[in-house]
Write a protein that holds these residues in place. Structure first.
Motif, short mmCIF file in Angstrom:
data_model
loop_
_atom_site.label_atom_id
_atom_site.label_comp_id
_atom_site.label_asym_id
_atom_site.label_seq_id
_atom_site.Cartn_x
_atom_site.Cartn_y
_atom_site.Cartn_z
N VAL A 97 58.82 -77.17 11.06
CA VAL A 97 59.45 -78.13 10.16
C VAL A 97 60.87 -78.39 10.66
CG1 VAL A 97 60.24 -78.62 7.82
CG2 VAL A 97 58.06 -77.46 8.19
N GLN A 98 61.24 -79.63 10.76
CA GLN A 98 62.61 -80.00 11.11
C GLN A 98 63.40 -80.21 9.83
OE1 GLN A 98 63.89 -82.83 14.44
NE2 GLN A 98 64.08 -84.13 12.65
N ALA A 99 64.54 -79.52 9.74
CA ALA A 99 65.38 -79.58 8.54
C ALA A 99 66.73 -80.17 8.90
CB ALA A 99 65.54 -78.20 7.93
N ALA A 147 58.18 -86.84 5.45
CA ALA A 147 59.59 -86.55 5.20
C ALA A 147 59.81 -86.41 3.71
CB ALA A 147 60.47 -87.66 5.77
N ALA A 148 60.50 -85.33 3.33
CA ALA A 148 60.83 -85.07 1.92
C ALA A 148 62.34 -84.89 1.82
CB ALA A 148 60.09 -83.84 1.41
N ALA A 149 62.98 -85.67 0.97
CA ALA A 149 64.42 -85.61 0.76
C ALA A 149 64.69 -85.18 -0.68
CB ALA A 149 65.07 -86.95 1.06
N VAL A 150 65.50 -84.09 -0.84
CA VAL A 150 65.86 -83.60 -2.18
C VAL A 150 67.37 -83.46 -2.24
CG1 VAL A 150 63.67 -82.40 -2.50
CG2 VAL A 150 65.58 -81.19 -1.46
N PRO A 151 67.95 -83.64 -3.42
CA PRO A 151 69.42 -83.50 -3.54
C PRO A 151 69.83 -82.02 -3.55
CG PRO A 151 68.44 -84.07 -5.65
CD PRO A 151 67.33 -84.10 -4.65
N ILE A 152 71.01 -81.77 -2.99
CA ILE A 152 71.63 -80.44 -3.07
C ILE A 152 72.75 -80.55 -4.10
CG2 ILE A 152 72.78 -78.60 -1.79
CD1 ILE A 152 71.54 -79.69 0.75
N GLU A 153 72.55 -79.92 -5.23
CA GLU A 153 73.48 -80.06 -6.36
C GLU A 153 74.24 -78.75 -6.58
OE1 GLU A 153 70.81 -83.28 -8.92
OE2 GLU A 153 71.09 -81.24 -9.65
N ARG A 154 75.53 -78.93 -6.79
CA ARG A 154 76.40 -77.79 -7.12
C ARG A 154 77.37 -78.26 -8.19
NH1 ARG A 154 79.62 -75.03 -2.35
NH2 ARG A 154 77.55 -74.15 -1.94
N SER A 192 59.02 -76.87 -1.12
CA SER A 192 59.74 -76.07 -0.12
C SER A 192 61.18 -76.57 0.03
CB SER A 192 59.02 -76.14 1.22
OG SER A 192 57.70 -75.63 1.11
N ALA A 193 61.38 -77.89 0.02
CA ALA A 193 62.73 -78.43 0.14
C ALA A 193 63.59 -78.05 -1.06
CB ALA A 193 62.66 -79.96 0.30
N ARG A 194 63.02 -78.07 -2.25
CA ARG A 194 63.78 -77.67 -3.44
C ARG A 194 64.20 -76.20 -3.34
NH1 ARG A 194 63.65 -80.88 -8.03
NH2 ARG A 194 62.25 -82.69 -7.97
N ALA A 195 63.28 -75.37 -2.88
CA ALA A 195 63.63 -73.94 -2.75
C ALA A 195 64.74 -73.73 -1.73
CB ALA A 195 62.38 -73.16 -2.36
N MET A 196 64.68 -74.43 -0.59
CA MET A 196 65.73 -74.30 0.42
C MET A 196 67.06 -74.84 -0.10
SD MET A 196 63.69 -75.35 3.91
CE MET A 196 65.21 -75.24 4.86
N ALA A 197 67.03 -75.95 -0.85
CA ALA A 197 68.28 -76.49 -1.40
C ALA A 197 68.93 -75.50 -2.37
CB ALA A 197 67.99 -77.83 -2.09
N LEU A 200 69.05 -82.53 1.44
CA LEU A 200 68.25 -81.74 2.36
C LEU A 200 67.00 -82.55 2.73
CD1 LEU A 200 67.60 -79.15 3.89
CD2 LEU A 200 66.49 -78.29 1.80
N LEU A 201 66.81 -82.77 4.02
CA LEU A 201 65.70 -83.58 4.51
C LEU A 201 64.80 -82.70 5.37
CD1 LEU A 201 64.35 -86.37 4.90
CD2 LEU A 201 65.83 -86.69 6.89
N LEU A 202 63.55 -82.56 4.95
CA LEU A 202 62.55 -81.81 5.71
C LEU A 202 61.52 -82.79 6.26
CD1 LEU A 202 61.84 -78.66 3.49
CD2 LEU A 202 63.53 -78.96 5.29
N GLU A 203 61.14 -82.58 7.53
CA GLU A 203 60.14 -83.43 8.18
C GLU A 203 59.10 -82.54 8.84
OE1 GLU A 203 61.98 -87.10 10.19
OE2 GLU A 203 63.60 -85.62 10.16
N GLN A 204 57.85 -82.89 8.61
CA GLN A 204 56.73 -82.09 9.13
C GLN A 204 55.70 -83.03 9.74
OE1 GLN A 204 54.56 -79.87 6.19
NE2 GLN A 204 53.83 -78.38 7.69
N ALA A 205 55.37 -82.77 11.02
CA ALA A 205 54.35 -83.57 11.72
C ALA A 205 52.97 -83.01 11.43
CB ALA A 205 54.62 -83.60 13.22
N SER A 206 51.99 -83.91 11.39
CA SER A 206 50.63 -83.48 11.06
C SER A 206 49.63 -84.38 11.76
CB SER A 206 50.41 -83.53 9.54
OG SER A 206 49.06 -83.26 9.23
#
Length: 670
Positions: A240-242, A327-334, A43-48, A342-348
């Motif tokens: 999800v907190q982004a 927490a999942a952190a992915v790079p935003i590349e251009r 999901s984080a890759r798709a948002m990035a 991009l950092l996504l955090e989800q409680a469970s």
């Protein structure tokens, strides 16, 4: 270690079941975590990629200056009191100082602090200003920039001297506050936001190193972007907190809040369940302090790893009890460059609840199985111990009765190995009992069988002697041989009479009639009779003061004491001592006759009271035969009174003690 303890140790092997289950639950929790981490990373890759496609305002690559929001009104006075809430996130300024930037609705504030123990002072308008301590400030707007020289010879208000021509939109002059102390100096100033600054540079110069004002490097200014936050909110998932961060970890945009899923009354984990999850199940759960929502910068390893172009995931503790945050952190590349993270955090609660429920069910099941297995093994071990104890008791009873079985042998009808062992014992004791009975009757059989041959030999010798005397034909040398033959016959006769007497004694003991008598009087009478027979030996008697009444056969007890005294007298040296003692016990009475003399051989202590066993021939010279029937009679008397006969060496090694333990004879019913 008895069988029950051994089988209890064997039962502990069932602990392998909960251990294996615990490993399985840990593996299950790991797989659940990996599945959630992969889904959130996707999901984080798709948002990035969506942020890049929509041309979202991302920071430029390379070093930047981050401008924080002014939490409190800032007064430009050269002191850092107003900057205290922002100080933890200061930015390094060369190697000697730090820089803080903040903004409000109207102004951009700058606070620089330079450390140095020695300073050279000069005003900005002084020709020697470039050789004194000073700062060079560069303000940039688009492609244009303008530099200013900040220097002062004393604390107070400072007017920056421009080093470049005027630039439209940039301030023509800058007023700052210069303060200093023993640790260094501080410069505070502000610039109107209306000037549209988008870059800033600052360099520190001191007289020792010199410097070139042309070498000031400007960096882009970045700040929290509401526009980027709005675009991020359109892409974020529910619950999800982004956050979008600069490669250095500065917060650029944020949307959403960590929403911990609700739980029912039975799903709320207690403190013990949370402790079990953290201690036994969770591989590694980081603390949540570094991940708070109100920090302008996240300087954590996952963000640094994503800034290097590699996605990273992390599990940390949630704010709610029993929850975890992924927490999942992915790079935003251009254009092949990392422009942000991009950092996504989800409680469970699902993973802890599932793991806790699985572990709780496993523990309860394992504990129940362990209890049942332990109880079964304990019952089995107890039953096995009881059966083996019955075998032991039966063997001991048979041993006390000289191998004769006292009733049927137990558990001979069992079909298991213990039944086989019981049947083997029964056959063994039957053979031993038969052999014992044979030995018991051997004396009477020998006496019966030897009477006739002895009579024939004796009569033949008499006839031979009369015939030789009548014919006067006895050679002189034949008389000694004839006398030896008569002596041998006489000795054999004595042996036969002794064996006959032993057989009669067994029958007499079995037929003795009991009565209530005072044992003190019986023992005292025997002791008085033994004193003249002791000769030069010293005879001692120890008797209780009170009478001791017992239902027994006094003539048998006296006869047993006679045998013991005769035995002790033959081993006591001249001038030695003998001691006769009577004492009361909780089961009856105990009579002990001790004498000075050689100790008993270790191999003979358990056989002295058997039939046809004697050591007297080694201690008493002479030709009188001893068949070893005296102590055998003593044992028969003790057994007739429900007791035992024992022999032991004295503790000091001075002699031997023979003991009769008497419990009394049973009373007969009329």
């Amino acid at each position: 270690m008895n069988l029950r303890r051994k089988l209890l140790l064997v039962a502990l092997c069932t602990l392998a079941l909960p251990v294996a289950g615990w490993l399985y639950v840990r593996q299950m929790e790991t797989l659940l975590r990996e599945g959630q981490a992969q889904a959130l990373t996707a999901s984080a890759r798709a948002m990035a990629r969506s942020l890049v496609v929509t041309d979202a305002p991302l920071p430029p690559a390379g070093p930047v200056w981050y401008v924080q929001d002014a939490a409190n009104p800032i007064t430009v006075d050269g002191y850092g009191d107003d900057w205290a809430p922002l100080t933890p996130w200061s930015q390094p300024l060369d190697k000697r100082g730090k820089l803080l930037l903040a903004e409000d609705a109207d102004w951009l504030y700058l606070y620089a602090e330079v450390r140095g123990a020695q300073r050279t002072r000069a005003d900005a308008d002084d020709p020697n200003a470039l050789r004194a301590d000073h700062l060079v400030l560069s303000l940039g707007k688009g492609e244009q920039s303008r530099r200013f020289l900040l220097a002062s010879s004393a604390p107070g208000v400072v007017t920056a001297r421009p080093l470049d021509p005027p630039v439209d939109g940039l301030p023509a002059r800058i007023t700052a506050q210069w303060q200093e102390d023993g640790s260094g100096y501080r410069v505070e100033l502000r610039v109107p936001r209306s000037s549209g600054l988008d870059a800033l540079g600052m360099a520190v110069f001191d007289p020792a190193t010199g410097g070139d004002p042309e070498a000031v490097q400007s960096r882009p200014l970045i700040t929290y972007s509401k526009t980027l936050s709005k675009e991020l909110g359109l892409l974020a998932l529910d619950g999800v907190q982004a956050r979008v961060l600069a490669p250095q970890g500065w917060l650029l945009a944020q949307t959403g809040r960590l929403a911990t899923p609700g739980t029912g009354p039975g799903d709320q984990p207690g403190w013990f369940a949370s402790l079990v999850y953290r201690s036994l199940l969770a591989n590694r759960v980081d603390e949540a302090e570094l991940w708070t929502d109100d920090v302008p910068r996240l300087d954590v390893g996952e963000v640094r790893e994503a800034s290097a172009g590699k996605p990273a995931t992390l599990w940390r503790q949630g704010e709610a009890r029993g929850s975890v945050v992924l927490a999942a952190a992915v790079p935003i590349e251009r254009d092949g460059q990392v422009r942000g993270v991009l950092l996504l955090e989800q409680a469970s609660r699902a993973v802890p609840l599932l793991a806790n429920r699985a572990l709780l069910g496993l523990l309860l099941t394992s504990f129940g199985v362990l209890l049942v297995a332990g109880a079964i093994l304990l019952i089995f071990a107890t039953r096995l111990s009881i059966r083996l104890g019955r075998l032991r008791d039966a063997a001991e009873r048979a041993q006390l009765n000289d191998g004769r079985l006292d009733g049927p042998f137990p558990m001979t009808s069992s079909e298991d190995e213990i039944g086989d062992l019981a049947r083997s014992f029964e056959r063994l004791f039957e053979v031993v009992g038969g052999y014992t009975d044979y030995l018991r009757t051997l004396a009477s059989k020998l006496s019966h069988e030897l009477n006739t041959p002895l009579a024939i030999v004796k009569s033949s010798l008499d006839n031979l002697e009369h015939a030789l005397e009548a014919e006067h034909a006895m050679p002189p040398d034949a008389a000694p041989y004839l006398q030896r033959a008569r002596d041998g016959v006489a000795r054999l006769g004595m042996l036969v009479r002794a064996m006959s007497e032993a057989s009669r004694m067994e029958r007499a003991i079995a037929a003795a009639e009991p009565e209530d008598v005072d044992l003190v009087a019986v023992v005292r009478g025997c002791s008085e009779a033994y004193r003249p027979l002791a000769g030069t030996r010293r005879m001692e008697t120890v008797l209780p003061h009170a009478p001791m009444t017992m239902h027994c056969a006094p003539e048998l007890i006296a006869q047993a004491l006679d045998k013991l005294f005769d035995n002790a007298l033959s081993f006591t040296p001249e001038g030695g001592w003998l001691r006769l003692t009577l004492r009361a016990t909780h089961e009856g009475a105990e009579i002990e006759l001790a004498n000075q003399g050689p100790p008993l051989p270790a191999a003979m202590q358990g056989r002295l009271f058997d039939s046809l066993v004697s050591l007297r021939d080694k201690a008493t010279p002479g030709d009188a035969p001893h068949l070893g029937l005296g102590l055998y009679v003593v044992r028969l008397v003790a057994e007739r009174h429900g007791g035992v006969a024992m022999a032991r060496n004295l503790e000091d090694g001075s002699g031997v003690a023979f003991t009769l333990q008497l419990h009394g004879m049973p009373r007969q019913r009329l």
